[in-house]
Scaffold this active site. Structure first.
Site, short mmCIF file in Angstrom:
data_model
loop_
_atom_site.label_atom_id
_atom_site.label_comp_id
_atom_site.label_asym_id
_atom_site.label_seq_id
_atom_site.Cartn_x
_atom_site.Cartn_y
_atom_site.Cartn_z
N VAL A 67 -18.00 11.40 -47.99
CA VAL A 67 -18.89 10.99 -49.09
C VAL A 67 -18.74 9.62 -48.36
O VAL A 67 -18.40 8.94 -46.85
CB VAL A 67 -18.68 10.03 -50.41
CG1 VAL A 67 -18.53 11.52 -51.04
CG2 VAL A 67 -16.73 10.05 -50.00
N SER A 68 -19.35 8.09 -48.73
CA SER A 68 -19.79 7.04 -47.77
C SER A 68 -18.38 6.09 -48.29
O SER A 68 -18.75 5.05 -47.54
CB SER A 68 -21.23 5.55 -48.97
OG SER A 68 -22.03 7.55 -48.10
N SER A 69 -17.77 5.97 -49.57
CA SER A 69 -17.49 4.42 -49.49
C SER A 69 -15.96 5.40 -49.89
O SER A 69 -15.41 6.32 -51.71
CB SER A 69 -17.73 3.69 -50.70
OG SER A 69 -17.82 4.09 -52.08
#
Length: 115
Positions: A67-69
């Site tokens: 995931v990105s964050s």
């Protein structure tokens, strides 16, 4: 004993007939039997040995979730569980890797042709 003609044997081991002829000349793989008319025949044992040598080394299967964050940690956990369920259903032995936002972030800059 089962014998294969050069054409069938070549297809089964994934090489050309010429490659088999070259291997014969080089002594790399001699036919099991050569007929009076010069036809080459290969045995089941030779086939098994060649196919065994062509098998790839044992591969490791890896499941990867990202995931990105950190805000998406719940999404990451769902991805991990889905991948695990899939891998187990397929009967794979696997390792799981997960990642949160490891991409390099570059500051946004705009350029104009006049710069």
């Amino acid at each position: 004993m089962k014998l294969y003609g050069i054409g069938d044997f070549a297809k089964m081991v994934g090489v050309t007939q010429q490659t088999l002829r070259n291997w014969d000349k080089l002594g790399k793989l001699k036919p099991h039997h050569v007929s009076d008319s010069g036809y080459r025949y290969y045995s089941q044992t030779q086939l098994n040995e060649l196919l065994r040598k062509k098998e790839p080394a044992q591969r490791m299967i890896v499941g990867y979730a990202r995931v990105s964050s950190p805000k998406q940690k719940d999404d990451l956990e769902r991805q991990i569980e889905n991948i695990k369920m899939y891998m187990l259903a397929k009967g794979y032995s696997f390792e799981m890797i997960s990642d949160i936002g490891s991409g390099i972030e570059y500051p946004y800059q705009s350029y104009s042709p006049s710069d």
